[in-house]
Design a protein around this motif. Structure first.
Motif, PDB file in Angstrom:
ATOM      1  N   LEU A   1       0.807  -1.215   0.000  1.00 12.48           N
ATOM      2  CA  LEU A   1       0.000   0.000   0.000  1.00 12.48           C
ATOM      3  C   LEU A   1       0.842   1.268   0.000  1.00 12.48           C
ATOM      4  O   LEU A   1       0.308   2.367   0.042  1.00 12.48           O
ATOM      5  N   GLY A   2       2.171   1.114  -0.013  1.00  8.38           N
ATOM      6  CA  GLY A   2       3.054   2.273  -0.004  1.00  8.38           C
ATOM      7  C   GLY A   2       3.352   2.796   1.384  1.00  8.38           C
ATOM      8  O   GLY A   2       3.892   3.900   1.532  1.00  8.38           O
ATOM      9  N   GLU A   3       3.015   2.008   2.409  1.00  3.95           N
ATOM     10  CA  GLU A   3       3.272   2.408   3.797  1.00  3.95           C
ATOM     11  C   GLU A   3       4.453   1.590   4.310  1.00  3.95           C
ATOM     12  O   GLU A   3       4.299   0.483   4.780  1.00  3.95           O
ATOM     13  N   ASP A   4       5.648   2.153   4.228  1.00  2.00           N
ATOM     14  CA  ASP A   4       6.862   1.408   4.554  1.00  2.00           C
ATOM     15  C   ASP A   4       6.910   1.037   6.036  1.00  2.00           C
ATOM     16  O   ASP A   4       6.913   1.922   6.900  1.00  2.00           O
ATOM     17  N   PRO A   5       6.935  -0.260   6.375  1.00  2.00           N
ATOM     18  CA  PRO A   5       6.991  -0.653   7.781  1.00  2.00           C
ATOM     19  C   PRO A   5       8.368  -0.521   8.399  1.00  2.00           C
ATOM     20  O   PRO A   5       8.540  -0.710   9.613  1.00  2.00           O
ATOM     21  N   GLY A   6       9.387  -0.185   7.580  1.00  2.00           N
ATOM     22  CA  GLY A   6      10.749  -0.084   8.081  1.00  2.00           C
ATOM     23  C   GLY A   6      11.381  -1.449   8.272  1.00  2.00           C
ATOM     24  O   GLY A   6      10.824  -2.485   7.905  1.00  2.00           O
ATOM     25  N   ARG A   7      12.565  -1.456   8.863  1.00  2.92           N
ATOM     26  CA  ARG A   7      13.280  -2.698   9.116  1.00  2.92           C
ATOM     27  C   ARG A   7      12.582  -3.473  10.226  1.00  2.92           C
ATOM     28  O   ARG A   7      12.282  -2.937  11.292  1.00  2.92           O
ATOM     29  N   ILE A   8      12.298  -4.749   9.968  1.00  5.92           N
ATOM     30  CA  ILE A   8      11.584  -5.585  10.927  1.00  5.92           C
ATOM     31  C   ILE A   8      12.552  -6.613  11.506  1.00  5.92           C
ATOM     32  O   ILE A   8      13.051  -7.486  10.788  1.00  5.92           O
ATOM     33  N   VAL A   9      12.831  -6.484  12.786  1.00  2.00           N
ATOM     34  CA  VAL A   9      13.719  -7.416  13.487  1.00  2.00           C
ATOM     35  C   VAL A   9      12.908  -8.082  14.593  1.00  2.00           C
ATOM     36  O   VAL A   9      12.253  -7.400  15.382  1.00  2.00           O
ATOM     37  N   PRO A  10      12.912  -9.406  14.665  1.00  2.00           N
ATOM     38  CA  PRO A  10      12.149 -10.069  15.724  1.00  2.00           C
ATOM     39  C   PRO A  10      12.587  -9.595  17.110  1.00  2.00           C
ATOM     40  O   PRO A  10      13.791  -9.555  17.389  1.00  2.00           O
ATOM     41  N   PRO A  11      11.657  -9.215  17.964  1.00  2.00           N
ATOM     42  CA  PRO A  11      12.041  -8.794  19.317  1.00  2.00           C
ATOM     43  C   PRO A  11      12.603  -9.949  20.145  1.00  2.00           C
ATOM     44  O   PRO A  11      13.290  -9.732  21.134  1.00  2.00           O
ATOM     45  N   PHE A  12      12.324 -11.171  19.733  1.00  2.00           N
ATOM     46  CA  PHE A  12      12.839 -12.364  20.410  1.00  2.00           C
ATOM     47  C   PHE A  12      12.683 -13.530  19.445  1.00  2.00           C
ATOM     48  O   PHE A  12      11.965 -13.428  18.441  1.00  2.00           O
ATOM     49  N   LEU A  13      13.361 -14.640  19.719  1.00  2.00           N
ATOM     50  CA  LEU A  13      13.193 -15.858  18.945  1.00  2.00           C
ATOM     51  C   LEU A  13      12.414 -16.859  19.784  1.00  2.00           C
ATOM     52  O   LEU A  13      12.794 -17.163  20.911  1.00  2.00           O
ATOM     53  N   GLY A  14      11.320 -17.348  19.237  1.00  2.00           N
ATOM     54  CA  GLY A  14      10.481 -18.285  19.975  1.00  2.00           C
ATOM     55  C   GLY A  14      11.194 -19.595  20.251  1.00  2.00           C
ATOM     56  O   GLY A  14      12.162 -19.959  19.574  1.00  2.00           O
ATOM     57  N   GLN A  15      10.721 -20.310  21.258  1.00  2.00           N
ATOM     58  CA  GLN A  15      11.309 -21.595  21.597  1.00  2.00           C
ATOM     59  C   GLN A  15      11.010 -22.614  20.518  1.00  2.00           C
ATOM     60  O   GLN A  15      10.123 -22.421  19.677  1.00  2.00           O
ATOM     61  N   ASP A  16      11.748 -23.717  20.523  1.00  2.00           N
ATOM     62  CA  ASP A  16      11.502 -24.774  19.554  1.00  2.00           C
ATOM     63  C   ASP A  16      10.088 -25.321  19.717  1.00  2.00           C
ATOM     64  O   ASP A  16       9.522 -25.320  20.818  1.00  2.00           O
ATOM     65  N   TYR A  17       9.531 -25.798  18.620  1.00  2.00           N
ATOM     66  CA  TYR A  17       8.133 -26.220  18.597  1.00  2.00           C
ATOM     67  C   TYR A  17       7.949 -27.335  17.581  1.00  2.00           C
ATOM     68  O   TYR A  17       8.870 -27.685  16.844  1.00  2.00           O
ATOM     69  N   THR A  18       6.775 -27.897  17.558  1.00  2.55           N
ATOM     70  CA  THR A  18       6.409 -28.842  16.510  1.00  2.55           C
ATOM     71  C   THR A  18       5.063 -28.420  15.942  1.00  2.55           C
ATOM     72  O   THR A  18       4.407 -27.524  16.480  1.00  2.55           O
ATOM     73  N   VAL A  19       4.658 -29.034  14.850  1.00  2.00           N
ATOM     74  CA  VAL A  19       3.427 -28.672  14.161  1.00  2.00           C
ATOM     75  C   VAL A  19       2.445 -29.835  14.243  1.00  2.00           C
ATOM     76  O   VAL A  19       2.810 -30.975  13.950  1.00  2.00           O
ATOM     77  N   VAL A  20       1.225 -29.546  14.652  1.00  2.00           N
ATOM     78  CA  VAL A  20       0.172 -30.562  14.716  1.00  2.00           C
ATOM     79  C   VAL A  20      -1.029 -30.048  13.942  1.00  2.00           C
ATOM     80  O   VAL A  20      -1.111 -28.868  13.600  1.00  2.00           O
ATOM     81  N   SER A  21      -1.968 -30.936  13.660  1.00  2.59           N
ATOM     82  CA  SER A  21      -3.179 -30.516  12.958  1.00  2.59           C
ATOM     83  C   SER A  21      -4.305 -30.296  13.943  1.00  2.59           C
ATOM     84  O   SER A  21      -4.288 -30.819  15.056  1.00  2.59           O
ATOM     85  N   GLY A  22      -5.279 -29.517  13.549  1.00  2.00           N
ATOM     86  CA  GLY A  22      -6.426 -29.234  14.396  1.00  2.00           C
ATOM     87  C   GLY A  22      -7.603 -28.808  13.562  1.00  2.00           C
ATOM     88  O   GLY A  22      -7.479 -28.578  12.358  1.00  2.00           O
TER      89      GLY A  22
END
Length: 396
Positions: free
Chosen positions: A317-338
């Motif tokens: 849309l032309g609205e620059d969000p700027g540089r995006i850096v994660p404020p933290f890295l999430g813990q390890d995880y797995t993927v399940v269905s639901g």
């Protein structure tokens, strides 16, 4: 009052129900309406959308562009995220801009480079990004020669289509004879070399279209998918690696993955959202694949406090969000269905009357029910990987 944003997703993956969820829960608190189209009436993305239609089948790429332009005009689409017929759509960017629609996709030149994996590998090698050894195969004799060359070098051979998305068509070559052992347990990606050669020779004798495969070594883990957000100015705004090693998933900001991804995203103008995948060849990362679209697992970055879909829409849309850096890295995880809701009827509601009023162009007043064309939902299953979206990602 800020007008709401109307976003269209066409024939996309089931996991993108979470893409739509993140757009609605954007940090700008901007009202967003989702329009979705699909060839499958039971796609959960249709049920998750504010408005939905079945796509016509059998359209040529050119005819699909005309269909898409008509959708954008009629629905007042602000941002279109094309997956189906992406190449044809992006070639008509000016036509979409003329009807007020921004395309959340790279320019046609970038899409063309990464449509063919051989062209892609040659191109990225030229800018210093390592790739695995590979052989382009179009016949049975070429397949045997490629497999023997890789095996002589101590590798296990695999193949995949030279063009295509995801793991469609990926197989690992084995010389172990077919036996009852292969009919027990779950299906395997391994396929017997003699059976593949026999199928290719039969196809050649019958005059069928030749295959077009890339044969390469089976690469090692971890697999790292780097989600990138790049502006139309070719400057990277975001790059976060999602690691995969068996069932274990995690995140990384290590430069051995991010730097080659940056070279590719900025060097080839992969505007907006792209996904660049690496695996290990020996002791170094090499490029596996480049997707010129949002990854199905993009929503998993919510575990790092990042809403990538909304940042991409802002950029479109032309609205620059700027540089995006994660404020933290999430813990390890797995993927399940639901479970995810489906529409109660097989055929989604479709607005066939051009004159029928669409949803209002301003946010719904507080306390008022959100306008929707959805019927009461049935239940379905979709893969999930962020607790912010569906509490389906389980820490290990």
């Amino acid at each position: 009052m800020v007008s709401r944003v109307r976003v269209w997703l066409n024939r996309t993956y089931a996991e993108n129900v979470f893409f739509t969820d993140q757009l609605r829960r954007n940090p700008s608190d901007r009202a967003v309406e989702i329009h979705a189209t699909h060839g499958d009436a039971d796609s959960p993305v249709l049920a998750a959308a504010d408005t939905a239609e079945l796509e016509p089948e059998g359209l040529s790429p050119a005819a699909y562009v005309e269909y898409a332009l008509a959708q954008c005009r009629r629905r007042g689409i602000d941002v279109f995220v094309p997956r189906l017929h992406q190449s044809a759509v992006v070639a008509h960017r000016a036509d979409f801009e003329a009807v007020g629609t921004a395309l959340l996709a790279p320019p046609p030149e970038a899409v063309a480079v990464f449509h063919d994996k051989v062209v892609a590998y040659e191109a990225v090698q030229a800018i210093g990004v390592p790739v695995p050894p590979w052989h382009r195969v179009r016949s049975a004799d070429q397949l045997v020669a490629a497999v023997e060359a890789l095996e002589d070098a101590g590798h296990r051979a695999c193949f995949k289509p030279a063009s295509g998305a995801g793991g469609v068509g990926f197989r690992v070559i084995t010389r172990k004879p077919f036996s009852l052992e292969h009919l027990t347990g779950f299906p395997s990606p391994s396929v017997q070399l003699d059976l593949v050669v026999e199928a290719l020779r039969r196809a050649e004798e019958q005059g069928e279209d030749r295959v077009d495969w890339l044969v390469m070594p089976r690469l090692g883990q971890p697999e790292v998918s780097v989600d990138c957000l790049t502006g139309p100015d070719n400057v990277l705004r975001m790059s976060v690696g999602r690691t995969k090693n068996g069932r274990r998933r995690g995140f990384t900001l290590h430069e051995q993955w991010l730097e080659p991804a940056r070279l590719i995203a900025e060097g080839f103008g992969l505007h907006y959202l792209s996904n660049i995948q690496f695996r290990m060849f020996g002791d170094r990362p090499v490029l596996m694949d480049v997707n010129t679209r949002p990854a199905g697992g993009l929503h998993q970055l919510a575990l790092c406090g990042v809403n990538a879909p909304w940042a991409a829409v802002q950029l479109a849309l032309g609205e620059d969000p700027g540089r995006i850096v994660p404020p933290f890295l999430g813990q390890d995880y797995t993927v399940v269905s639901g479970p995810r809701p489906l529409r109660a009827v097989a055929l989604p509601h479709q607005r066939l009357d051009e004159a029928e009023p669409l949803l209002p162009a301003v946010p719904t007043p507080a306390g008022s029910p959100e306008p929707t064309t959805q019927a009461a939902p049935a239940a379905a299953s979709a893969s999930a990987a962020t607790p912010a979206d569906a509490a389906q990602a389980l820490p290990l």
